[in-house]
Design an enzyme around this catalytic site. Sequence first.
Site, PDB file in Angstrom:
ATOM      1  N   CYS A 148      -8.056  39.593  54.532  1.00  0.00           N
ATOM      2  CA  CYS A 148      -9.298  39.561  53.770  1.00  0.00           C
ATOM      3  C   CYS A 148      -9.891  40.963  53.860  1.00  0.00           C
ATOM      4  O   CYS A 148      -9.162  41.935  53.994  1.00  0.00           O
ATOM      5  CB  CYS A 148     -10.245  38.479  54.273  1.00  0.00           C
ATOM      6  SG  CYS A 148     -10.812  38.719  55.961  1.00  0.00           S
TER       7      CYS A 148
ATOM      8  N   HIS B  43     -22.166  38.705  55.184  1.00  0.00           N
ATOM      9  CA  HIS B  43     -21.025  37.813  54.947  1.00  0.00           C
ATOM     10  C   HIS B  43     -21.560  36.393  54.759  1.00  0.00           C
ATOM     11  O   HIS B  43     -21.879  35.707  55.723  1.00  0.00           O
ATOM     12  CB  HIS B  43     -20.065  37.874  56.146  1.00  0.00           C
ATOM     13  CG  HIS B  43     -18.738  37.228  55.918  1.00  0.00           C
ATOM     14  ND1 HIS B  43     -18.574  35.877  55.808  1.00  0.00           N
ATOM     15  CD2 HIS B  43     -17.496  37.770  55.764  1.00  0.00           C
ATOM     16  CE1 HIS B  43     -17.299  35.595  55.616  1.00  0.00           C
ATOM     17  NE2 HIS B  43     -16.620  36.734  55.585  1.00  0.00           N
TER      18      HIS B  43
END
Length: 730
Positions: A487, A651
């Site tokens: 990621c 995030h």
Amino acid sequence: MKDKIFGVLQRVGRSFMLPIAILPIAGLLLGLGSSFTNKTTIETYGLQWLLGDKTFLHALLVIMNQVGSAIFDNLPLIFAVGVAIGMAKKEKEVSALSAVIAYFVMNVSINAMLQLNGKILADGTISKDVLSGTIASVCGIQSLQMGVFGGIIVGLGVAALHNRFYKIELPSALSFFGGTRFVPIISTIVYLFVGMAMYFIWPTVQGGIYALGGLVTGTGYFGTLIFGLIKRALIPFGLHHVFYMPFWQTGVGGTMEVAGQLVEGGQNIFFAQLADSANITHFSAEATRYFSGEFIFMIFGLPGAALAMYRCAKPEKKKQAGGLLLSAALACMLTGITEPLEFSFLFVAPALFAVQVVLAGSAYMIAHMLNIAVGLTFSGGLLDFFLFGILQGNEKTSWMLVIPVGIVYFFLYYFIFSFLIKKFDFKTPGREDDDIETKLYTKADVNEKKASGNKADGKTDDADDEFSAAISRGLGGKDNISDVDCCATRLRITVIDPDKVNDSILKSTGASGVVHKGQGVQIIYGPRVTVIKSDFEDYLANVAEENFEDTAEIKDEQDKKADNSNKEAAETKTDEPKETVIISSPMTGTAADLSTAPDEAFASKMMGDGAVVTPKEGFVAAPEDGTVLFVFDTKHALGFATDTGISMIIHVGIDTVKLEGKGFDVLVEAGQHVNKGDILMKLDLEYLKANAPSVTTPVICTELKENQKIRLLNEGEVKAGDPLYAVDTY
């Protein structure tokens, strides 16, 4: 140097095969569509009831015709993507996307230059002083008529940029744009200037192309013979695609006006005439001279050679050789794939291949002399012969002449091959020594010989990437790794046996932490992880089988001593910070210490320190005045730098990368400066709560210095813009 050039040309030739592979289906659609919507054909065979206007089949065939035409109309773009994929060493999907972008950028740049220089007028029309046909519509953009060459220029250039930069590492603040993400960026910049340069260069190149084509077209039948000889002679080297493609697809193969449009290249001219067949008396043999002869030796000639090899086989090997040669001959006749036959006698009897080159080359010339104009998509098999010869009628193609000429070639191949095989005792299939297997040779045999040669010369794959080797060792070896992904900050690995993973080795590679989730292992490297992933995949592709047991010396005592010394150093720091920066909450919700994050990597501060906020309202706001550094492809997180110099990641949720952007509406882009409170993204909280493990959002500082610490200022209910934590510098 010669071998290097040869290798590059071989890769270029192979890269042409991907876009060329679409031509058979495109030609099939166009051939069927144009043939069975032609009024003359329908009336001749009395098929008005089945194929006439307003019938279902007529509508379907019209659509097929237009789909086939669309593929041929957009071949330059298809070649741009196909060549980029074929020439890229790794991460081929990135090169494909970059090629599409570069292709449009180049043509838009050319369009702008044409407008600025008065070649295209304000109302979109073309100036009268522009030579007819030199400006054409390219995917809706008025640009120079570069044909497939334009696509090849993009494909080769983007592939070169891709292979040079797909592992690039940028400075920390720009690290998100490193690796594969940098390729479309640099391609855009480069092809902006390439487009500008093409405005000045291409007219001269175009003149050169026409002059080169004139060497063949201007020498009549002899030029066709030379073309055929060279094309067939290049077959063993895999370079024939490089040679013939310009004659098929560009002005090298001639130009012709069809239906009011200037068309370049032999194959393009044929299919343009096919689409306008109602107005064509006879297809142009000048255009089809580059392929019509193939039907003669592929359907008739080479099968004659196969029969000769079968008849010359030893009695005890005849049955086995017959099965192999029959399948190879059928493949040649039906599809025009000649490799199984040609490669069989090429290796054992090069003299037979020389005969094949001469006979095949002469077939091109004879077809031209007889005005045979049968088109093809990929190769001269029966399917293409039926579609583009028989179905179009003898009046348009002169296909009937292929049969008597083909019969003559069948016997020529048969008698010449039979004589030479017996005369010189060539070891063709079925005539091998008793201890040698009867087989048909292919390119795989060539590659195997080359590989053996490389090993003998000491040339081996480069698997000496010590960094990747350390990661592999830490994961238990190649045999223990079943999947590799990443990621934005983590190398995500799926292992077979989690007990073989050695965290100490993985941390020694510079990882800030390792997270275990069943068979999943997440190694935290930060934004440079995309480059690490590419290198690691290269290493695994090249390295031999390996299986490391957990035998590494784990330096726990040293680690403990280092931790203790760090704690002692922290305790000796002055109580009062010399500087404090306040970071506000980007969300309205519930704030808590980072250690409460429902994710080990965040909770243990592997990726940085900060706090978490569990949102109650569906938006993310700028925590302070600053700049958006990057937005992740999956939209679940973004990088942010405050004007005071603090680098952050917001995030949203845990494991939300798996949602692939669903539930997120990002309102900003990388490089954009925003003020505190500006909305950065909107959230579909209901969807996120239903599909993500948690919506708890880490708000972390990713690049804290050793003398900086986080101090939580707010716990519990918090509104966007309220102070969340302080960054104290001692």
